[in-house]
Write an enzyme that holds these catalytic residues in place. Structure first.
Site, PDB file in Angstrom:
ATOM      1  CB  SER A 182      -0.942   0.002   1.200  1.00 11.09           C
ATOM      2  OG  SER A 182      -0.232  -0.189   2.394  1.00 11.09           O
ATOM      3  CG  HIS A 210      -4.070  -0.977  -1.963  1.00 12.13           C
ATOM      4  ND1 HIS A 210      -4.573   0.292  -2.128  1.00 12.13           N
ATOM      5  CD2 HIS A 210      -3.749  -1.089  -0.657  1.00 12.13           C
ATOM      6  CE1 HIS A 210      -4.550   0.929  -0.973  1.00 12.13           C
ATOM      7  NE2 HIS A 210      -4.043   0.114  -0.063  1.00 12.13           N
ATOM      8  CE  LYS A 241      -7.466  -0.527   1.006  1.00 11.30           C
ATOM      9  NZ  LYS A 241      -7.461   0.591   1.937  1.00 11.30           N
TER      10      LYS A 241
HETATM   11  C1  PLP Z   1      -2.943  -3.793   2.228  1.00 15.49           C
HETATM   12  C2  PLP Z   1      -4.170  -3.412   2.998  1.00 15.49           C
HETATM   13  N1  PLP Z   1      -4.877  -4.383   3.610  1.00 15.49           N
HETATM   14  C3  PLP Z   1      -5.989  -4.098   4.304  1.00 15.49           C
HETATM   15  C4  PLP Z   1      -6.459  -2.803   4.419  1.00 15.49           C
HETATM   16  C5  PLP Z   1      -7.673  -2.539   5.228  1.00 15.49           C
HETATM   17  O1  PLP Z   1      -8.790  -2.383   4.396  1.00 15.49           O
HETATM   18  P1  PLP Z   1     -10.067  -1.578   4.897  1.00 15.49           P
HETATM   19  O2  PLP Z   1      -9.816  -0.143   4.617  1.00 15.49           O
HETATM   20  O3  PLP Z   1     -11.180  -2.167   4.104  1.00 15.49           O
HETATM   21  O4  PLP Z   1     -10.191  -1.847   6.355  1.00 15.49           O
HETATM   22  C6  PLP Z   1      -5.764  -1.778   3.805  1.00 15.49           C
HETATM   23  C7  PLP Z   1      -6.271  -0.386   3.927  1.00 15.49           C
HETATM   24  O5  PLP Z   1      -5.604   0.545   4.214  1.00 15.49           O
HETATM   25  C8  PLP Z   1      -4.593  -2.074   3.076  1.00 15.49           C
HETATM   26  O6  PLP Z   1      -3.882  -1.106   2.483  1.00 15.49           O
END
Ligand code: PLP
Length: 393
Positions: A182, A210, A241
């Protein structure tokens, strides 16, 4: 007189301010869109994960409104008591078809999906082998599981293999990576890690938060992109997202999902998605199937913007996705870059230690399908001016 038992928090906050790490929340005034108003300023928005512009897509809005009219605004219960509506089951079936797996379970967020799943499938007798840049929700899930945590250097398949080979063959092991990282926008080395998992009998888990809606056919994610179907035991996706709404999910075998129905604590102990969110997510799946040109536009914009930054001479790291970091070095430099861009009408958040390494502070940019070329050129012009001012290019 009572002394404030939380007084130490003020000291912590002061320390953040001294280190230039204290953050004011920026306030979005209006919709989450490519061009929007933030803190009273009209900006090109390069900070959201709204990859496909679905947060404001007419089909999602319409279906969410219909669901509110038909089913109300909340479910009033956790899934396992009275909070499972037919539409929750339908969303899970549709996601399972989409991901080409037996079953899916939806969680309240991607965070809950990761943390709830890792902590459910592992015990303190087990080991998790995790990329050093994996998301915080994976790290928290590992901690909650009380399993031993072994960290391998970023994307280092041989490093992961070496760690695993030193562990007793009989011990249960989970090998875990982000599909798209991310903060850097690079891809997890899925083919190599799947080979290692198969050689050593590890459970293979990929967090595709992502990648959902971005990589693979119709946005099926990195497992589809790398043709790894059937080789990843636990797939994580998010609905927050590219899908434009809220939630996370786990895709895998029927046994895995039924086990999570019984043991994943966010599923058991937190209220289910409101009808509007479920309906919007299903509408988003329709859009992915019916309007794949949106994904093509995302990639065309990504290429245009990334090449523009590179042509200007910025260090954009190893990104392979619409997430492009502009690496500035020290935290204060990244924050200056972000502030100066904002003053020129470009919203791109600065990210510093501890989220990224101390010397790799950056401004993270995310391009969406709904940016126009004018938006992106406007942003590139601002980057050029500010980059020169700060001596970055
Ligand atoms: C790699 C990754 N996994 C999980 C999440 C968590 O997702 P959510 O925003 O749906 O809680 C994020 C969000 O920032 C992320 O970047």
């Amino acid at each position: 007189m009572r002394t404030d038992p939380l007084g130490y928090l003020r000291k912590e906050l002061d320390s953040l301010k001294e280190q230039n790490l204290y953050r004011q929340l920026r306030i979005l005034e209006g919709e989450q869109k490519a061009r929007t108003t933030v803190d009273h300023k009209s900006v090109v928005n390069l900070s959201s994960n709204n990859y496909l512009g679905l947060t404001t897509h007419p089909k999602l809005r319409e279906r969410a409104l219909e669901a509110v009219k038909q089913f109300g605004v909340g479910t009033g219960s956790v899934r396992t008591i009275a909070g499972t509506m037919e539409m929750h089951m339908e969303l899970e079936r549709r996601l399972a078809d989409f991901k080409k797996v037996e079953k899916v379970v939806v969680f309240q967020s991607g965070f809950a999906a990761n943390a709830g799943t890792v902590s459910a499938v592992l015990t303190k007798e087990d080991v998790v082998i995790s990329d050093e840049l994996n998301h915080a929700s994976i790290i928290d899930g590992c901690r909650l599981s009380r399993a031993t945590i072994k960290v391998f250097p970023h994307k280092d398949v041989d490093g992961a293999r070496r760690i695993i080979k030193e562990l007793p063959a009989s011990q249960r092991k989970l090998l875990i990576t982000d599909g798209v990282f991310s903060m850097d926008g690079d891809l997890g080395p899925l083919p190599g890690l799947c080979d290692v998992a198969e050689e050593t009998g590890c459970i293979m888990m990929v967090d595709d938060a992502h990648a959902s809606g971005v990589f693979g056919k119709n946005g099926r994610g990195t497992i589809d992109h790398f043709s790894m179907h059937g080789r990843v035991d636990i797939q994580v996706g998010t609905l927050s997202k590219a899908i434009g709404a809220l939630g996370g999910y786990i895709a895998g075998s029927a046994d895995l999902i039924e086990f999570l129905y019984h043991r994943a604590r966010p599923f058991l102990f937190s209220t289910s998605h409101p009808p509007a969110v479920v309906a919007a997510c299903m509408a988003a799946l329709d859009v992915l199937m019916e309007e794949p040109e949106i994904i093509e536009r995302l990639w065309a914009n990504t290429r245009f913007f990334k090449e523009g930054l590179q042509r200007l001479g910025f260090n954009t790291g190893a990104s392979e996705s619409p997430i492009t970091p502009v690496i500035a070095g020290e935290g204060s430099k990244a924050m200056q870059l972000s502030d100066k861009l904002f003053a020129r009408g470009v919203f791109a958040q600065g990210i510093a230690y501890p989220t990224v390494a101390r010397d790799k502070a950056r401004v993270r940019t995310i391009v969406t399908a709904t940016h126009t070329r004018e938006d992106l050129q406007y942003a590139l012009d601002a980057f050029q001016a500010v980059g020169r001012e700060l001596g970055l290019i």
